[in-house]
Write an enzyme that holds these catalytic residues in place. Structure first.
Site, PDB file in Angstrom:
ATOM      1  N   ASP A   1       2.351   3.209   2.932  1.00  0.00           N
ATOM      2  CA  ASP A   1       1.345   4.221   2.570  1.00  0.00           C
ATOM      3  C   ASP A   1       1.993   5.502   2.042  1.00  0.00           C
ATOM      4  O   ASP A   1       1.732   5.901   0.915  1.00  0.00           O
ATOM      5  CB  ASP A   1       0.419   4.515   3.765  1.00  0.00           C
ATOM      6  CG  ASP A   1      -0.909   5.138   3.348  1.00  0.00           C
ATOM      7  OD1 ASP A   1      -1.135   5.322   2.136  1.00  0.00           O
ATOM      8  OD2 ASP A   1      -1.728   5.441   4.228  1.00  0.00           O
TER       9      ASP A   1
ATOM     10  N   HIS B   1      -9.254   1.817  -0.337  1.00  0.00           N
ATOM     11  CA  HIS B   1      -9.179   2.535   0.920  1.00  0.00           C
ATOM     12  C   HIS B   1     -10.566   2.382   1.533  1.00  0.00           C
ATOM     13  O   HIS B   1     -11.547   2.862   0.953  1.00  0.00           O
ATOM     14  CB  HIS B   1      -8.881   4.003   0.674  1.00  0.00           C
ATOM     15  CG  HIS B   1      -7.464   4.300   0.303  1.00  0.00           C
ATOM     16  ND1 HIS B   1      -6.923   3.875  -0.876  1.00  0.00           N
ATOM     17  CD2 HIS B   1      -6.485   4.962   0.974  1.00  0.00           C
ATOM     18  CE1 HIS B   1      -5.657   4.284  -0.921  1.00  0.00           C
ATOM     19  NE2 HIS B   1      -5.366   4.927   0.189  1.00  0.00           N
TER      20      HIS B   1
ATOM     21  N   HIS C   1       1.601   5.350  -2.163  1.00  0.00           N
ATOM     22  CA  HIS C   1       1.128   6.425  -3.073  1.00  0.00           C
ATOM     23  C   HIS C   1       2.339   7.027  -3.760  1.00  0.00           C
ATOM     24  O   HIS C   1       2.915   8.012  -3.294  1.00  0.00           O
ATOM     25  CB  HIS C   1       0.357   7.485  -2.292  1.00  0.00           C
ATOM     26  CG  HIS C   1      -0.923   6.976  -1.721  1.00  0.00           C
ATOM     27  ND1 HIS C   1      -2.140   7.103  -2.378  1.00  0.00           N
ATOM     28  CD2 HIS C   1      -1.173   6.266  -0.601  1.00  0.00           C
ATOM     29  CE1 HIS C   1      -3.078   6.524  -1.655  1.00  0.00           C
ATOM     30  NE2 HIS C   1      -2.532   6.005  -0.570  1.00  0.00           N
TER      31      HIS C   1
ATOM     32  N   GLN D   1      -9.317   9.341  -5.456  1.00  0.00           N
ATOM     33  CA  GLN D   1      -9.022  10.013  -4.178  1.00  0.00           C
ATOM     34  C   GLN D   1     -10.161  10.909  -3.697  1.00  0.00           C
ATOM     35  O   GLN D   1     -10.451  10.974  -2.509  1.00  0.00           O
ATOM     36  CB  GLN D   1      -7.744  10.846  -4.340  1.00  0.00           C
ATOM     37  CG  GLN D   1      -7.414  11.797  -3.201  1.00  0.00           C
ATOM     38  CD  GLN D   1      -6.809  11.095  -1.994  1.00  0.00           C
ATOM     39  OE1 GLN D   1      -5.664  10.677  -2.027  1.00  0.00           O
ATOM     40  NE2 GLN D   1      -7.584  10.959  -0.933  1.00  0.00           N
TER      41      GLN D   1
ATOM     42  N   GLU E   1     -11.373   4.427   6.291  1.00  0.00           N
ATOM     43  CA  GLU E   1     -10.224   5.107   6.902  1.00  0.00           C
ATOM     44  C   GLU E   1     -10.755   6.305   7.675  1.00  0.00           C
ATOM     45  O   GLU E   1     -10.671   7.456   7.244  1.00  0.00           O
ATOM     46  CB  GLU E   1      -9.194   5.547   5.852  1.00  0.00           C
ATOM     47  CG  GLU E   1      -7.918   6.081   6.516  1.00  0.00           C
ATOM     48  CD  GLU E   1      -6.894   6.610   5.525  1.00  0.00           C
ATOM     49  OE1 GLU E   1      -7.190   6.661   4.319  1.00  0.00           O
ATOM     50  OE2 GLU E   1      -5.785   6.989   5.971  1.00  0.00           O
TER      51      GLU E   1
ATOM     52  N   HIS F   1       0.852  -1.212   0.000  1.00  0.00           N
ATOM     53  CA  HIS F   1       0.000   0.000   0.000  1.00  0.00           C
ATOM     54  C   HIS F   1       0.876   1.245   0.000  1.00  0.00           C
ATOM     55  O   HIS F   1       1.470   1.608   1.013  1.00  0.00           O
ATOM     56  CB  HIS F   1      -0.936   0.022   1.210  1.00  0.00           C
ATOM     57  CG  HIS F   1      -1.944   1.136   1.115  1.00  0.00           C
ATOM     58  ND1 HIS F   1      -3.294   0.900   0.940  1.00  0.00           N
ATOM     59  CD2 HIS F   1      -1.795   2.482   1.105  1.00  0.00           C
ATOM     60  CE1 HIS F   1      -3.925   2.072   0.862  1.00  0.00           C
ATOM     61  NE2 HIS F   1      -3.036   3.039   0.953  1.00  0.00           N
TER      62      HIS F   1
ATOM     63  N   TRP G   1       0.675  13.833   3.463  1.00  0.00           N
ATOM     64  CA  TRP G   1       0.098  13.181   4.639  1.00  0.00           C
ATOM     65  C   TRP G   1       1.130  12.814   5.693  1.00  0.00           C
ATOM     66  O   TRP G   1       0.804  12.605   6.846  1.00  0.00           O
ATOM     67  CB  TRP G   1      -0.656  11.907   4.202  1.00  0.00           C
ATOM     68  CG  TRP G   1      -1.801  12.214   3.305  1.00  0.00           C
ATOM     69  CD1 TRP G   1      -3.059  12.558   3.687  1.00  0.00           C
ATOM     70  CD2 TRP G   1      -1.798  12.241   1.865  1.00  0.00           C
ATOM     71  NE1 TRP G   1      -3.837  12.794   2.586  1.00  0.00           N
ATOM     72  CE2 TRP G   1      -3.091  12.613   1.460  1.00  0.00           C
ATOM     73  CE3 TRP G   1      -0.820  11.986   0.892  1.00  0.00           C
ATOM     74  CZ2 TRP G   1      -3.446  12.731   0.114  1.00  0.00           C
ATOM     75  CZ3 TRP G   1      -1.181  12.113  -0.448  1.00  0.00           C
ATOM     76  CH2 TRP G   1      -2.474  12.477  -0.818  1.00  0.00           C
TER      77      TRP G   1
HETATM   78 ZN   LIG Z   1      -3.404   5.083   1.060  1.00  0.00          ZN
END
Ligand SMILES: [Zn+2]
Length: 429
Positions: free
Chosen positions: A310, A211, A60, A153, A214, A58, A316
């Site tokens: 992630d 996802h 990005h 997203q 979350e 997982h 993030w």
């Molecule tokens: Zn993610």
């Protein structure tokens, strides 16, 4: 009989020690004691651990290494991160996304991380990140397996154009169907998105990785729909729920019904401990919830579990270094998984388990598997996690593609040893 490469005196993750690994034609050709043969290259593992490569299921990659562009996330929250990514998206260029992703892959290789499943945002009518990461996938293929997930997203229904863009991304060659049901406008829209996206995967014969839930909202139960649609459409073994953080806050009675349903449907679970521990619980005062999903309980039901990184240096999360052992270490702490058995599982959760979720062919240490290996400065998986062990050598297709000198400190202390090897402290047996 000759080999291209022999790694001598290796310890394996299953606890076997003193084994030689012989490699020929890019595949593992022998795993046995004292191989009596010539080899083009011989590496002395000196009793250290040899593992199949780390797998990050997982990630990005379209956002990685963009820290500070166009500004920093001041609150550190998920929602500001999503807003910040929204500000950055129109400013992205193909070349910059490709360059950052390639640099990240360099770092990954140095860490023995040779397979990554990356979500790629499709809520951009240009599909710029999709084209960029498809180019990266081709470029890194000789040394790293990059699997891409079409990820809406800003919401499959909530974001205008996402329904069409997701299809276009799949047509271009993105191979996994993503989703974000908890971010749709309503619970009903979220459930409808899960249904529609699973139908697309079933029609096209693709895997699913959403996802899912979350959030700290215990009533976010889209994973229930994901399990239901998985069974209805015969997608068992091809579907993963990522994050599943709402489960941390759910009522125990409901979870006791949910977990058997996930197990029946063969839905895998992917936690992202580094991100969950900093992103979840943000609306709490004290006590603050940890947010990571219920890994130990899911394991009891036989649900396949893995850990992802992630984010690394993006809107993030401003930390990280492509080190899946750091991910495993955080999971152990957040999940109270400090039994010997659970710590060994944590190593599997960043190697063999994510490889199964991704469907990687030829992954493992058996004869016939691809000769993709990592030699770690540690004696066993638990020590590897404890030390975030140095990757002494990384092998891809039988060829050494990265090497790092052993960590060894020199001391200047009267009456004490001259050197400190961090991998010399493991208890015997
Ligand atoms: Zn993610």
């Amino acid at each position: 009989m000759t080999f291209d490469l022999i790694i001598r005196n290796a310890a394996l993750p299953d606890g076997r020690t003193g084994l030689d690994i012989g490699v020929r034609g890019g595949r593992i050709a022998a795993v046995e004691r004292a191989i009596a043969a010539e080899a083009g290259r011989v590496v002395d593992a000196a009793g250290h651990l040899v593992s199949p490569p780390f797998v990050d299921v997982h990630f990005h990659m379209d956002a990685t290494l963009s820290l500070g562009l166009p500004r920093l996330n001041q609150s550190g929250t998920l929602l500001e991160g999503i807003a910040l990514w929204g500000e950055l998206k129109p400013l992205l260029t193909h070349e910059a996304v490709v360059e950052r992703a390639l640099r990240y892959c360099d770092l990954a290789v140095s860490q023995g991380l040779l397979a990554i499943r990356s979500h790629v945002d499709v809520c951009d009518d240009r599909l710029l990140a999709v084209d960029a990461l498809l180019e990266v996938k081709r470029k890194v293929a000789p040394y790293l397996d990059l699997q891409l997930v079409a990820f809406p997203q800003d919401g499959y229904y909530r974001s205008p154009g996402a329904v069409d863009n997701l299809k276009r991304a799949l047509d271009k060659g993105v191979e996994v169907v993503g989703g974000i049901p908890h971010f749709e406008r309503t619970m009903a829209d979220g459930a409808a998105s899960v249904r529609a996206l699973c139908e697309i995967a079933a029609e096209r014969g693709l895997r699913v990785d959403m996802h899912c839930d979350e959030t700290d909202d215990p009533l976010s139960r889209h994973v229930e729909t994901l399990a239901y649609e998985t069974q209805r459409l015969g997608l068992e073994g091809r579907v993963a729920g990522s994050h599943l953080t709402s489960m941390h806050s759910m009522d125990n009675y409901y979870v006791s019904k949910l977990l058997p349903l996930m197990a029946e449907a063969g839905v895998a679970a992917i936690a992202n401990p580094l991100i969950n521990i900093v992103i979840q619980g943000r609306h709490d005062t004290y006590p603050k919830r940890r947010g990571m999903t219920r890994i130990p309980e899911m394991r009891q039901y036989g649900i396949l579990c893995a850990f992802g990184h992630d984010c690394v240096m993006d809107p993030w999360y401003s930390l990280g270094q492509a080190d899946m052992l750091e991910v495993a270490a955080m999971a152990i702490h957040v999940g109270h998984m400090t039994s010997r058995e659970a710590m060994r599982f944590a190593f599997d959760a960043v190697t063999v388990n994510p490889a199964r979720i991704m469907g990687l062919e030829g992954y493992g240490l058996e004869v016939g598997c691809k000769a993709d290996l990592v030699l770690l400065q540690a004696k066993d998986p638990i020590e590897a996690i404890r030390l975030k062990a140095t990757r002494l050598a990384v092998v891809r297709g039988g060829r050494i593609i990265a090497e790092t000198p052993a960590r060894l400190s020199r001391l200047s202390l009267e009456g004490r040893p001259e050197t400190v090897d961090p991998a010399s402290y493991a208890p015997l047996g």
